[in-house]
Design a protein around this motif. Sequence first.
Motif, short mmCIF file in Angstrom:
data_model
loop_
_atom_site.label_atom_id
_atom_site.label_comp_id
_atom_site.label_asym_id
_atom_site.label_seq_id
_atom_site.Cartn_x
_atom_site.Cartn_y
_atom_site.Cartn_z
N PHE A 1 0.83 -1.20 0.00
CA PHE A 1 0.00 0.00 0.00
C PHE A 1 0.87 1.25 0.00
CE2 PHE A 1 -3.30 2.93 1.17
CZ PHE A 1 -4.46 2.34 0.69
N SER B 1 1.95 3.01 -3.21
CA SER B 1 0.95 3.71 -4.01
C SER B 1 1.28 5.20 -4.06
CB SER B 1 -0.44 3.47 -3.43
OG SER B 1 -1.42 4.00 -4.27
N ALA C 1 -0.99 7.84 0.26
CA ALA C 1 -1.85 6.67 0.40
C ALA C 1 -1.55 5.90 1.67
CB ALA C 1 -1.71 5.76 -0.82
N ARG D 1 -3.42 -1.26 -7.06
CA ARG D 1 -3.46 -0.42 -5.87
C ARG D 1 -4.68 0.50 -5.87
NH1 ARG D 1 2.17 -0.68 -7.00
NH2 ARG D 1 3.27 -1.78 -5.33
N LEU E 1 -7.51 0.42 -3.06
CA LEU E 1 -7.89 1.63 -2.33
C LEU E 1 -9.40 1.84 -2.38
CD1 LEU E 1 -7.14 4.20 -0.80
CD2 LEU E 1 -6.67 5.29 -3.00
#
Length: 319
Positions: free
Chosen positions: A100, A103, A107, A160, A164
């Motif tokens: 994550f 990203s 993020a 990603r 999200l």
Amino acid sequence: MHPPRYHIGHFLNRPDRPIPLLVGRLEDLPDPVGVRYPHCHAFYELLWVESGSSRHRIDHREFAITPNTLFVIAPGQWHEWEDWHDDVRGWVVLFTEDFFRLSQLGAADLLFALTYLDSALAEPALPLDTAAQSALRPLLTALTAEYGRASGAAESLILRGLLLALLGHVQRAYRAGRATSVAGAAGSATGVVGYAARFRELTSLLETRVGGADAPAPWHVSDLAAALHCTSRHLNRVCQAVAGRPASEVVQARVVLEAQRRLAYSAASVAEVAAGLGFADSSYFARFFRRATGAAPLDWRRAVSEKYPKSAVPGAGRP
């Protein structure tokens, strides 16, 4: 005292391979070889059970697996399948914090603003209503398809983005369902992202001082604020914005969780558990624990030991 800690690769029978993301159907995963229960993860897990029945234990709480229930398991949470049935069907998404973080800018902070991912604060089980199912299913379908074809940087960016979006919809479902006392506090994840980095610093420090320290380390709000070079008032503002609770409650939730883990999975006496968590007086620890759980430490340990084994054992199941 601590159970085995597994990476995503362990559940694909590739324990030596660093795998940052796994998306797919629960029933299509291989039976993990050598995985022991209870255990904890080095990654986040979202598990949507669409059909079938079983029982799941997360941090000493037992949950009946029923259709259209979403489970969220955070890194470090202790869990096990108590009664795995092969008729369980559903979706599973496993991802690491590093995946994550790679990203777009900011993020990572947004990840920590998703309060349902905090194991000490959030309710791990969420019944999904029809609206939530309708929102999540196409995202999971698209995420699974993209996961199957991803091979380069562009595809990773799409993965990603879809992840999200999925996490944002889960946050919305938590707020609508009021399944966690913290999910509705901030209104939206993006509204608290400015405080999320500081909240993450706090929870990381708590994890080190409470969950990972070999020797007791100060964990009172004033001590934590000093270590983070801010005031207690600022920490309270951060915790209220992100978690909907004062800093003292955020800290207490993590300390109580650690006490429960040590009582359930170690042979340490109550006095030793108290001392290990920095309580100079075991009687005060007992009162602290009773206020939080409604039971004295020995009574809580006895009730848990009657239901669950204390050592990690091989077992059937999934992540």
